[in-house]
Design a protein around this motif. Structure first.
Motif, mmCIF file in Angstrom:
data_model
loop_
_atom_site.group_PDB
_atom_site.id
_atom_site.type_symbol
_atom_site.label_atom_id
_atom_site.label_comp_id
_atom_site.label_asym_id
_atom_site.label_seq_id
_atom_site.Cartn_x
_atom_site.Cartn_y
_atom_site.Cartn_z
ATOM 1 N N ALA A 1 0.826 -1.212 0.000
ATOM 2 C CA ALA A 1 0.000 0.000 0.000
ATOM 3 C C ALA A 1 0.861 1.263 0.000
ATOM 4 O O ALA A 1 0.518 2.260 -0.663
ATOM 5 C CB ALA A 1 -0.927 -0.008 1.214
ATOM 6 N N ILE A 2 1.977 1.242 0.735
ATOM 7 C CA ILE A 2 2.867 2.419 0.750
ATOM 8 C C ILE A 2 3.430 2.657 -0.638
ATOM 9 O O ILE A 2 3.446 3.787 -1.143
ATOM 10 C CB ILE A 2 3.990 2.231 1.785
ATOM 11 C CG1 ILE A 2 3.406 2.176 3.193
ATOM 12 C CG2 ILE A 2 4.996 3.378 1.685
ATOM 13 C CD1 ILE A 2 4.421 1.803 4.251
ATOM 14 N N PHE A 3 3.908 1.589 -1.281
ATOM 15 C CA PHE A 3 4.417 1.714 -2.646
ATOM 16 C C PHE A 3 3.324 2.209 -3.595
ATOM 17 O O PHE A 3 3.541 3.141 -4.390
ATOM 18 C CB PHE A 3 4.934 0.356 -3.143
ATOM 19 C CG PHE A 3 6.393 0.146 -2.900
ATOM 20 C CD1 PHE A 3 7.347 0.820 -3.650
ATOM 21 C CD2 PHE A 3 6.816 -0.747 -1.930
ATOM 22 C CE1 PHE A 3 8.688 0.615 -3.434
ATOM 23 C CE2 PHE A 3 8.159 -0.956 -1.708
ATOM 24 C CZ PHE A 3 9.117 -0.274 -2.458
ATOM 25 N N GLY A 4 2.157 1.578 -3.505
ATOM 26 C CA GLY A 4 1.082 1.943 -4.410
ATOM 27 C C GLY A 4 0.604 3.364 -4.204
ATOM 28 O O GLY A 4 0.370 4.103 -5.169
ATOM 29 N N GLY A 5 0.478 3.766 -2.940
ATOM 30 C CA GLY A 5 0.049 5.128 -2.656
ATOM 31 C C GLY A 5 1.031 6.161 -3.167
ATOM 32 O O GLY A 5 0.637 7.207 -3.720
ATOM 33 N N ALA A 6 2.324 5.883 -3.005
ATOM 34 C CA ALA A 6 3.344 6.820 -3.497
ATOM 35 C C ALA A 6 3.286 6.949 -5.014
ATOM 36 O O ALA A 6 3.475 8.041 -5.571
ATOM 37 C CB ALA A 6 4.727 6.357 -3.051
ATOM 38 N N SER A 7 3.005 5.850 -5.693
ATOM 39 C CA SER A 7 2.944 5.864 -7.158
ATOM 40 C C SER A 7 1.808 6.744 -7.669
ATOM 41 O O SER A 7 1.878 7.272 -8.793
ATOM 42 C CB SER A 7 2.769 4.439 -7.691
ATOM 43 O OG SER A 7 3.842 3.618 -7.288
ATOM 44 N N LEU A 8 0.779 6.911 -6.854
ATOM 45 C CA LEU A 8 -0.388 7.695 -7.284
ATOM 46 C C LEU A 8 -0.188 9.202 -7.096
ATOM 47 O O LEU A 8 -0.996 9.992 -7.572
ATOM 48 C CB LEU A 8 -1.632 7.244 -6.509
ATOM 49 C CG LEU A 8 -2.080 5.801 -6.748
ATOM 50 C CD1 LEU A 8 -3.252 5.460 -5.835
ATOM 51 C CD2 LEU A 8 -2.455 5.600 -8.209
ATOM 52 N N ILE A 9 0.868 9.597 -6.406
ATOM 53 C CA ILE A 9 1.110 11.022 -6.160
ATOM 54 C C ILE A 9 1.502 11.701 -7.467
ATOM 55 O O ILE A 9 2.354 11.217 -8.213
ATOM 56 C CB ILE A 9 2.218 11.219 -5.110
ATOM 57 C CG1 ILE A 9 1.779 10.643 -3.765
ATOM 58 C CG2 ILE A 9 2.557 12.704 -4.955
ATOM 59 C CD1 ILE A 9 2.885 10.620 -2.728
#
Length: 520
Positions: free
Chosen positions: A192-200
């Motif tokens: 989730a941390i990786f995925g959330g960062a990718s959406l920024i």
């Protein structure tokens, strides 16, 4: 005999920690394998799990000393003893981390406390002694990773926390004591941390105004310490490169700049007191007919003192605003305890006069645009960058001189740090170096231009003037203070729990049941 047995039990763990430190050092430039951080952190925690505080200090120190030995071998240019001393000094901070983390791992909230302790450790290394050395922060390795985008929201400390947290979560997945539920939650959390960062999404839009800037890398006559003492040649190289730029402008092959940036140490001779140096600068300024931000070493303000400065030199008004470097490098630009150390360490005489720190941030308005000037290593210090942003910097400038460390990996590491500052602040960064690496970094951290080392280089860029603040800029130091506070709280709670385990109330022995048969 018991001590030898204890050492034998600790030795395999120490070897694992040393290997983890080496892996983490390879995560950074010039090696550039950031994914190794997600191996290094779990390996260190595995080595620390279940050990005493004394063993934790030893294991953490082995990790930290190896980490810095791999990270900053470029300091051996000054001397092998200096590189060893720095690795030991910084490594001991991770010894303290290991001491507390070994106990925090026994606490039920260890997944929170351990990454907070990591941020607290980085805060300590970036603060003490002599203003600290913030070169080893996890965040610096992630300029090319989607995770790096998090710096725009929570700053460099918050990004280091996120990297450490992912490492901790991966350790939770692999830990033998972890139940299936914890492993599933930890794995989902890391993803989730990786995925959330990718959406920024990082914006590069300006306020409708652009500025055209020229970064001049005049080059130096030699490498390492050889170029020192050839100040007039260095200044002439930058004059020549600027005159060549003007010829290209007149020929229509190059855009006319609004401002020209010369690097730190583009003149090591005080132009206020040396007529020849002043004449060279004024020749360049009059040729391009726009202000030049000159990197100059000035005499004073006190006896046997100097200041490393950026001077705005205008074609009409002459020398104007001056920014004096606020964070000079200990043992490189000044000598702590000078009178006590010089008689014993003759090599320190090469430092020369003491560099006196400036007192005000490098906020420099030039023709309607506010530039935030930081000089060389200052780009790694949160407070220096935060202060120019508070002063309204619309474009960041880094004047630097990496000639001493050319070809060692240090310029690449500093360039990576600068890229993370662009993401954190949402500002274009203009870098001028005497010998490389000069360049332009866009507000999203992407590299528009990156010069080679030890060659002349002039680059003209049209960049956006930006007023919008990132969340990280708005929050300022709060993420670091909160995370550090939580880390300290975690250490205190872990120690309290340890004391309870050690000094718990004695329970009376259970009564032994009678073996006599009960009569029918």
């Amino acid at each position: 005999m018991e001590r030898l047995k204890a050492l034998g039990r600790i030795l395999p763990r120490l070897i694992v920690a040393v290997g983890a430190g080496a892996l983490l050092g390879l995560a950074f430039e010039p090696h550039d394998h950031p994914w190794l951080a997600f191996l290094a952190v779990p390996l260190l925690l595995a080595a620390l799990n279940g050990v005493s505080m004394k063993a934790g200090f030893l294991i953490g120190s082995g990790f930290g000393i190896t980490y810095y030995a791999v990270l900053v071998p470029w300091l051996s240019i000054i001397g092998g003893d200096a590189a060893i001393a720095l690795a030991i000094l910084e490594g001991l901070f991770y010894g303290v981390f290991g001491m507390f983390a070994s106990q925090a791992l026994k606490h039920k909230l260890w997944i929170l406390w351990v990454p907070c302790l990591w941020v607290a450790t980085e805060f300590a290394t970036a603060s003490v002694p002599f203003g600290g050395f913030p070169w080893g922060r996890l965040a610096w390795a992630f300029a090319d990773s989607p995770l790096g985008k998090l710096a725009s929201l929570v700053g460099i400390p918050g990004l280091s926390f996120a990297v450490a947290l992912i490492g901790v979560l991966l350790y939770a997945v692999l830990r033998r004591k972890s139940g299936l539920g914890l492993r599933a939650v930890a794995l989902v959390g890391a993803i989730a941390i990786f995925g959330g960062a990718s959406l920024i999404s990082l914006s590069t839009e300006g306020n409708g105004k652009d500025v055209t800037a020229a970064m001049v890398q005049g080059n130096v006559p030699g490498k390492g310490l050889e170029f020192l003492g050839r100040a007039r040649t260095v200044t002439r190289n930058h004059l020549t490169a600027t005159l060549d730029l003007q010829k290209q402008v007149e020929a229509g092959t190059q855009l006319k700049p609004d401002v020209v940036i010369w690097p730190e140490n583009s003149t090591d001779i005080d132009p206020y007191k040396d007529a020849e140096t002043k004449q060279d600068i004024e020749e360049a300024v009059k040729a391009v007919n726009v202000p030049i931000l000159v990197g100059a070493v000035l005499e004073g303000p006190g006896p046997n003192e100097r200041q490393t400065t950026g001077i705005v030199w205008d074609p009409v008004k002459g020398a104007g605003q001056v920014y004096a470097k606020r964070h000079p490098v200990p043992f490189g630009e000044y000598i702590p305890f000078r009178d006590q150390l010089l008689p014993y360490i003759k090599r320190l005489e090469m430092v020369g006069r003491q560099t006196a720190p400036g007192k005000t941030p490098g906020v420099l308005p030039i023709n309607g645009v506010t530039y935030g000037d930081v000089i060389c290593f200052e780009v790694a210090y949160d407070g220096v960058v935060a202060d120019v942003m508070k002063g309204g910097a619309q474009v960041l400038v880094v004047q630097t001189n990496n000639a001493t460390y050319g070809g060692t990996g240090q310029p690449e590491q500093q360039f990576a740090i600068t890229r993370m500052r662009a993401i954190e602040t949402g500002r274009t960064v203009l870098i001028a170096s005497t010998s490389g690496i000069s360049g332009v970094i866009q507000p999203d951290g992407k590299v528009e231009h990156k010069s080679s080392q030890f060659v002349p280089d002039v680059y003209v860029a049209q960049v956006p003037v930006r007023d919008a603040k990132t969340l990280a800029t708005t929050l300022g130091g709060w993420p670091q203070w909160i995370l550090t506070g939580l880390g300290i709280m975690g250490a205190v709670l872990a120690l309290f729990a340890r004391r309870q385990r050690r000094d718990g109330p004695e329970t009376p022995p259970a009564s032994t049941p009678s073996r006599e048969k009960v009569p029918a």
